[in-house]
Design an enzyme around this catalytic site. Structure first.
Site, short mmCIF file in Angstrom:
data_model
loop_
_atom_site.label_atom_id
_atom_site.label_comp_id
_atom_site.label_asym_id
_atom_site.label_seq_id
_atom_site.Cartn_x
_atom_site.Cartn_y
_atom_site.Cartn_z
N CYS A 88 161.79 98.53 52.74
CA CYS A 88 161.34 97.25 53.27
C CYS A 88 162.53 96.39 53.62
O CYS A 88 163.13 95.75 52.75
CB CYS A 88 160.43 96.53 52.26
N CYS A 140 161.91 92.67 52.94
CA CYS A 140 161.97 92.33 51.51
C CYS A 140 163.41 92.29 51.00
O CYS A 140 163.78 91.41 50.23
CB CYS A 140 161.19 93.35 50.69
N ASP A 141 164.21 93.27 51.40
CA ASP A 141 165.49 93.50 50.75
C ASP A 141 166.71 93.28 51.63
O ASP A 141 167.84 93.23 51.14
CB ASP A 141 165.54 94.94 50.21
#
Length: 366
Positions: A183, A186-187
């Site tokens: 992701c 997300c990261d």
């Protein structure tokens, strides 16, 4: 200990978890039923709302349903889809984009807090995986190996699992969460990726989108694709191919990830020539799709071509009246913890309104 002992040991531990009185964890839940004997196993329970799942969508739905005094029962699963209770966030180290945590929070810790809040308001939780459901008539049946729940309404929040490739260094004992992720949104902003060369595996729209997103943080982004052309839409291809920070490595696959404590590089094999070369990167992102956890539904709900639950736009209503879906199991676009939590709230409110309509809100939970 031999490998054959593990299944029995895990099953024993799972049942032991269910014998712990969840309701005694907080004073607010002290009046909830306690599971203190083997009589509770293989029992049929009744409830107004049964929630299937353990991520942000499931627990948000549980919090809202419990505060509405619907006394929800929640199945959080036991290594369902090889993911621990808590869902995909339990595989994430730091969550920095969930409101309320300015310093960030560990994915596992966030889900522990969500679970504790569900329990605080009286949610009855079972650490069991639902194996089948029957939505042919009301009350609906939700079945695990140990019990059957009869519910007037069901909220599905089983999520979707990011597809991962397996090669040396890619797994939990390698560089997963140590430079390898599934992701970018997300990261990607994490310090370990900033101003470092990064790589994305994939050839669809998601891969193009994630590669472009990562150029905000990485010094360079490689797209590694096993073919000589992308399957992504033309507009998404053009955005990626025209970005000066993106370079495509065609006809190639990753065969190994290596490094010390964190990811340091990849072994990349050209599938045409067979040549293996080194690619120095600090981050690798899988963008090869997700698999929604809907197989256990046995086609009792309308699903789209990718297996996601179809919901009525702007709601969590599914093709079966009284069954609702929230989170990534019905969302192939956003797939974020905060959007999942929001849809969990929607599902609980939709379920509460449904129960009011059918007059089943009172006296339907044992």
């Amino acid at each position: 200990m031999t490998g054959n002992c593990w299944p029995k040991l895990l099953n024993t531990f799972k049942k032991a978890c269910n014998l712990i009185p969840v309701a005694t964890l907080t004073t607010a839940a002290a009046n909830s039923p306690k599971f203190s004997s083997m009589d509770d196993i293989h029992k049929t329970l009744k409830t107004s709302v049964c929630i299937i799942g353990s991520g942000p969508a499931a627990h948000t739905a549980a919090i809202y349903a419990a505060r509405a005094e619907l006394k929800p029962i929640l199945f959080e699963g036991w290594m369902a889809n090889d993911i621990a209770p808590g869902g995909q966030l339990t595989t994430t180290t730091d969550v920095e984009n969930f409101p309320g945590f300015p310093e960030g929070i560990g994915g596992g810790e966030l889900m522990e807090k969500c679970r504790a809040q569900s329990v605080r308001f009286g949610t009855q939780i079972y650490t069991e995986t639902v194996t089948k459901v029957d939505f042919s008539k009301s009350p609906f049946k939700v079945v695990s190996d140990d019990r059957t729940v009869l519910a007037d309404a069901v909220i599905l929040a089983t999520g979707a699992v990011a597809k991962r490739l397996e090669f040396p260094g890619s797994g939990n004992n390698g560089f997963w969460n140590k430079g390898i992720s599934a992701c970018a949104v997300c990261d990607g902003a994490a310090p370990i990726f900033r101003n470092k060369p990064l790589a994305v595996i994939g050839g669809g729209d998601s891969a193009m989108e994630e590669a472009n997103f990562l150029t905000k943080y990485g010094s360079k982004v490689y797209i590694i694709h096993r073919r000589d052309g992308f399957r992504a839409s033309k507009i998404m291809q053009n955005r990626a191919l025209s970005n000066p920070k993106i370079e495509v490595i065609w006809n190639s696959t990753v065969v190994e990830a290596y490094g010390e404590k964190l990811l340091g590089g990849l072994k990349v094999k050209n599938v045409v020539t067979g040549e293996v070369s080194d690619l120095n990167v600090s981050g690798l992102f899988f963008a090869i799709g997700h698999k929604p956890a809907t197989e256990f539904l046995d086609k009792q709900l309308e699903l789209d071509s990718d297996g996601y639950v179809v919901t009525k736009p702007g709601t969590t209503l599914t093709s079966v009246r009284g069954v609702f879906a929230a989170g990534d199991v019905q969302d192939k676009k956003y797939r974020q913890a905060i959007t999942a939590a929001g849809s969990g709230c929607m599902a609980a409110l939709d379920a509460e309104h449904y129960l009011q309509e059918i007059g089943a809100q009172e006296g339907k939970s044992d």
